[in-house]
Design an enzyme around this catalytic site. Sequence first.
Site, PDB file in Angstrom:
ATOM      1  N   LEU A 136       0.828  -1.213   0.000  1.00 34.83           N
ATOM      2  CA  LEU A 136       0.000   0.000   0.000  1.00 34.83           C
ATOM      3  C   LEU A 136       0.851   1.246   0.000  1.00 34.83           C
ATOM      4  O   LEU A 136       0.628   2.167  -0.776  1.00 34.83           O
ATOM      5  CB  LEU A 136      -0.916  -0.004   1.226  1.00 34.83           C
ATOM      6  CG  LEU A 136      -2.072  -0.984   1.185  1.00 34.83           C
ATOM      7  CD1 LEU A 136      -2.833  -0.955   2.491  1.00 34.83           C
ATOM      8  CD2 LEU A 136      -2.999  -0.648   0.030  1.00 34.83           C
ATOM      9  N   GLY A 169       4.220   1.662  -0.700  1.00 35.43           N
ATOM     10  CA  GLY A 169       5.142   1.789  -1.828  1.00 35.43           C
ATOM     11  C   GLY A 169       4.434   2.084  -3.139  1.00 35.43           C
ATOM     12  O   GLY A 169       4.854   2.959  -3.903  1.00 35.43           O
ATOM     13  N   HIS A 180      -1.491 -11.766  17.209  1.00 37.64           N
ATOM     14  CA  HIS A 180      -2.937 -11.789  16.985  1.00 37.64           C
ATOM     15  C   HIS A 180      -3.536 -13.024  17.655  1.00 37.64           C
ATOM     16  O   HIS A 180      -3.051 -14.132  17.457  1.00 37.64           O
ATOM     17  CB  HIS A 180      -3.202 -11.819  15.475  1.00 37.64           C
ATOM     18  CG  HIS A 180      -4.587 -11.420  15.103  1.00 37.64           C
ATOM     19  ND1 HIS A 180      -5.661 -12.224  15.345  1.00 37.64           N
ATOM     20  CD2 HIS A 180      -5.067 -10.303  14.518  1.00 37.64           C
ATOM     21  CE1 HIS A 180      -6.754 -11.603  14.914  1.00 37.64           C
ATOM     22  NE2 HIS A 180      -6.419 -10.443  14.413  1.00 37.64           N
ATOM     23  N   ARG A 231      -6.611  -7.319  21.472  1.00 34.84           N
ATOM     24  CA  ARG A 231      -5.789  -8.411  20.971  1.00 34.84           C
ATOM     25  C   ARG A 231      -4.707  -8.866  21.945  1.00 34.84           C
ATOM     26  O   ARG A 231      -4.508 -10.058  22.164  1.00 34.84           O
ATOM     27  CB  ARG A 231      -5.099  -7.976  19.675  1.00 34.84           C
ATOM     28  CG  ARG A 231      -6.050  -7.877  18.508  1.00 34.84           C
ATOM     29  CD  ARG A 231      -5.331  -7.371  17.276  1.00 34.84           C
ATOM     30  NE  ARG A 231      -6.271  -7.287  16.153  1.00 34.84           N
ATOM     31  CZ  ARG A 231      -5.965  -6.841  14.941  1.00 34.84           C
ATOM     32  NH1 ARG A 231      -4.744  -6.422  14.689  1.00 34.84           N
ATOM     33  NH2 ARG A 231      -6.861  -6.788  13.987  1.00 34.84           N
ATOM     34  N   GLU A 279       4.508  -0.079   7.141  1.00 37.32           N
ATOM     35  CA  GLU A 279       4.877  -0.905   8.296  1.00 37.32           C
ATOM     36  C   GLU A 279       6.383  -0.841   8.557  1.00 37.32           C
ATOM     37  O   GLU A 279       6.861  -1.103   9.656  1.00 37.32           O
ATOM     38  CB  GLU A 279       4.443  -2.367   8.071  1.00 37.32           C
ATOM     39  CG  GLU A 279       4.587  -3.245   9.314  1.00 37.32           C
ATOM     40  CD  GLU A 279       4.122  -4.692   9.083  1.00 37.32           C
ATOM     41  OE1 GLU A 279       3.488  -4.962   8.070  1.00 37.32           O
ATOM     42  OE2 GLU A 279       4.406  -5.531   9.959  1.00 37.32           O
ATOM     43  N   ARG A 319      -1.095  -1.890  17.679  1.00 35.26           N
ATOM     44  CA  ARG A 319      -1.859  -1.302  16.585  1.00 35.26           C
ATOM     45  C   ARG A 319      -3.313  -1.740  16.667  1.00 35.26           C
ATOM     46  O   ARG A 319      -3.609  -2.894  16.953  1.00 35.26           O
ATOM     47  CB  ARG A 319      -1.275  -1.740  15.244  1.00 35.26           C
ATOM     48  CG  ARG A 319      -2.059  -1.224  14.045  1.00 35.26           C
ATOM     49  CD  ARG A 319      -1.445  -1.645  12.738  1.00 35.26           C
ATOM     50  NE  ARG A 319      -1.491  -3.072  12.515  1.00 35.26           N
ATOM     51  CZ  ARG A 319      -2.572  -3.749  12.117  1.00 35.26           C
ATOM     52  NH1 ARG A 319      -3.704  -3.101  11.928  1.00 35.26           N
ATOM     53  NH2 ARG A 319      -2.529  -5.051  11.937  1.00 35.26           N
TER      54      ARG A 319
END
Lengths: 251, 215, 642
Positions: free
Chosen positions: C43, C45, C266, C330, C425, C435
């Site tokens: 996303l 780059g 996660h 999370r 990221e 996050r």
Amino acid sequence: MSSINLTLKIWRQHNSDALGNLETYDLDDVHTDMSFLEMLDILNEKLTKEGKEPVAFDHDCREGICGMCGAVIDGIAHGPEKEVTLCQLHMRNFSNGDTIVIEPFRSRAFPVKKDLLVDRSALDRIIQSGGYVSVNTGGTPDGNSLPIPSSNAELAMDAAACIGCGACVASCPNGAAMLFTSAKISQLALLPQGQAEKKQRALSMVAQMDEEGFGNCTNAKECEAVCPKGISIRNIARLNREYLFAALTEG
Amino acid sequence: MWFVRFLSSSIGKKLIMATTGLLLLLFLCTHVAGNATIYMSSKVFQSYADELHSHPLIVIVFSTIFLFIFLAHIGMGLFLFYQNWQVSKSRYSVTTRVVKNTFSSETMPYTGLIILTFLIVHIFSFTFSSSEVPISVTVKELLGGFFYGLFYIVSFIALAFHLNHGFWSMLQTFGLNHPRYNDAISKLTLILPLFFLILFAGIPLYFMTGLGASY
Amino acid sequence: MELNSRVPSGPLADKWNNHRFSNKLVNPANRRKYKVIVVGTGLAGASASATLAEQGYEVQTFCIQDSPRRAHSIAAQGGINAAKNYQNDGDSVHRLFYDTIKGGDFRAREANVYRLAEVSNEIIDQCVAQGVPFAREYGGTLANRSFGGAQVSRTFYARGQTGQQLLLGAYSALSRQIHAGNVKMFNRREMMDVVLVDGKARGITVRDVMTGEIESYYADVVILATGGYGNAYFLSTNAMASNVTAAWRAHKKGAGFANPSFVQIHPTCIPVHGDYQSKLTLMSESLRNDGRVWVPKKSDDKRPASQIPEEDRDYYLENKYPSFGNLVPRDVASRNAKEQCDEGKGVGNTGLAVYLDFADAIKRDGEETILKKYGNLFQMYEKITDSNPVEEPMLIYPAVHYTMGGLWVDYDLMTTIPGLFAIGECNFSDHGANRLGASALMQGLADGYFIIATSVANYLGTNSLDKVTGTEAPFKDSKQEVEERLDKLMQNSTGGPADKLTVDEVHKELGRLLWDHCGMAREEKSLEKALEELPEIKKKFWDSVYIPGIGKDLNQSLERAGRVADFLEFAEIMIRDALARKESCGCHLREESQTEEHEAKRDDENYTHVSVWEHISDEDPPQMHKEELEFEFVTPSQRSYK
């Protein structure tokens, strides 16, 4: 969990210029919970330990969305299970003693680079020829300024789900890229944002598709049957429509 | 030129097949309507034929147009067949078709060639037949023969298979594929070939079985 | 190492505007004289490449896969946040800012996070204009869903494939620029080094993966958009090619690495089922809305789930956190699952899993309703595990997912090397110590579409750069260094495979070490032990890894080996960083720093900073610097989910 013994016949080809052939390998104790690519990992570890060169194959996300993996398994692109990519195909689809023939995706437009790894950049060039809305960053209207019926958005999303793996081309008896091209053209033809350029888009994407050396569609429906994202040939009908209309009225 | 570019593209070529296919289908409709008069009586059929040939200009113009349509359909079909054959020969060591019931679609070029052979035989037997013998007599004589009749029946079966894929394929190429109509279309892909098969292949059967003895 | 965050002065809401005004610009006619290198086509780059090319710069973009469309952003499922307030439920830029900074447990820079929230709305408009098929309401307006850590519905989505659709949007913009000749795209290139001329980043050294050739490229600005380093753990939800190499090479050339120990784990992933496993698959967080998490009360209870009666089950999240129950954030959910398994209550073959049970939900709402909500997820689960979640509870376990740490960047997203920028990221900037869901996509696109072009213009406008041609000594040196390193990897493999290890065997060992000692819960002694064991693994790697084939060819084993070599070096600062941060915050739990109820306890007095690591040399230990975080506009508070 159970394990099975397999005989693998894998296409080995050193580079684009070399002649390739099917090599036979025996692989024992393959866990049925493994994915197909994990099975290839195990084979490669074994080959490495034996001082042989491992099988080259493309893969990345291993969750069926990046579109990088793919091979023809016993004559079927991405293997026998419906709507999965090779990385999601699990070994429980095979039985003890099976012989599995693994070949690269083949098409005139997909030169084999090494073993199972092919060059699919032709698909990128189809998108580059017009698979976009020509809008620069910034200065765009508010996202809600154009209402889009949810059914259209859903149909556009159905088409946009294409992962560009090339299985449609590999499975087409004529090596056509119609399903791939039609998925992008449909997505943008269904949305108001895509209207301004729809004619030019259809003309230039089809021209590029032909230039790359993809075959002619004969409506054999194989593409739809192997597509890991279940993209329908209804999109091809829409492409035909768009193209006909564009060719007769553009300019 | 845009028109040449359009027709020489992969989709353009398909559109030539579909358009000529549609026109040929319309031709079949008129032809079958005329031929169906055989089932009524030799008199009706003969008068239909006489009426038709009393307008030689119409016949010539139509024949010429259809000759070109046939040639375009056959020529383009063979060209596509050749192009596709080049792509598909010795591609995989194992080839599996996932789609079921692909017989009609896989045999399109072959059923097409059978129809072409039939056409040549048919034209030489009937269009260029001796004008001294009434056509209604020729029909009965020729089609009543076992081998001749069988050849006709086989050709019409080939035509049925050709239409079975061709009709759907034509609509798909024109862009007609919508869930609302797909059911009806898939029914038509069976009904239409059967319709022609029954009416056309019925004629040789009519004479071969003796049903047409009193014709 | 000087750490100047260059945060503009003024009120929070005006900072970005003021900054844009005070920044230097490059005249449109002059832009084509500047070359920009972008590494990575996720996303961040892809969007950066397209945007810079549209503005007139000469862009060269590199990606490791066979096409820019394959980058791992494509796998993001859930959605993208934006403060549109289309739902009229009280959302605002300030609220998105606050939720994000709180979600990050107050370890992110205020000004950066505020800017992120500010540009979030433009991202949605941009994506809609590109033809991204976001979900719509019947009336045709954009639909939203809610996500963890927020009380408003602000997440935009395209089925379970939001990342894919946003990435394909950015890819299409990039494709358009490639077609126009403004971007030159280099596929199948792996970045091996960054080249510095006079202390400024002026190029990169890459390996052509197909031929093994080492190539140099030069530019005026280098932008890294190379993603996260979760694969240090071997098993993660990252794609196979995700790696730390580009960032690590930049770090070794002088770029500070910030918070390397901040790794998000996660809670709902499909558990590991065998040694052969190559990758972990995420199951959407949304499952916890209806699934109940439990383990048997007794440890080592080997009965199948259906035979364990209600009174022998421990619904530990519901019992411990009555108000949030199964919907705790999370990090909390992950930690508790680990705790249960450590006590021997884990289920499944490996004992490293807990149940996520839908039986009650199915009884309450009916099978049809549940399948409508989660049908595709159930299907995916069944495909992988061959077990139907309607009939028996799912098995889940936490897995490494996202890395908040990354290259240190200032407000302009520039690293400590002038002219080297890091976006997405790959940098550390916006997520603090944890996050929130649907924020990664937002950050990647914010950096790429709306921030980096301003920064690049300002850098080019304020620095006069000498001309380079890619043939100067630093380029040659870098190329030689890379060649030597690859030769060394290959040389160690001479003598055949007998008694040698494969790359994956060593990588797995490293992964196990990091997972056991620097995973969900960290402790001083254990971290120190890991630091002791790390050099042994490193030695094993360099002494006994066997790589088949040759270097100047397509060699996938060599590619992996190069990445593992860098992970092995990188692991050291990861462990050291975890060791140095003696507080618990966000995803980083130090056993020593817990409340009485075993909750993470922050130490704001001593650790309200970003820890930034500097590479000294291969022999000397890395040095840590601090960027103190100042909270002018929000007051850090203790998170509580009781």
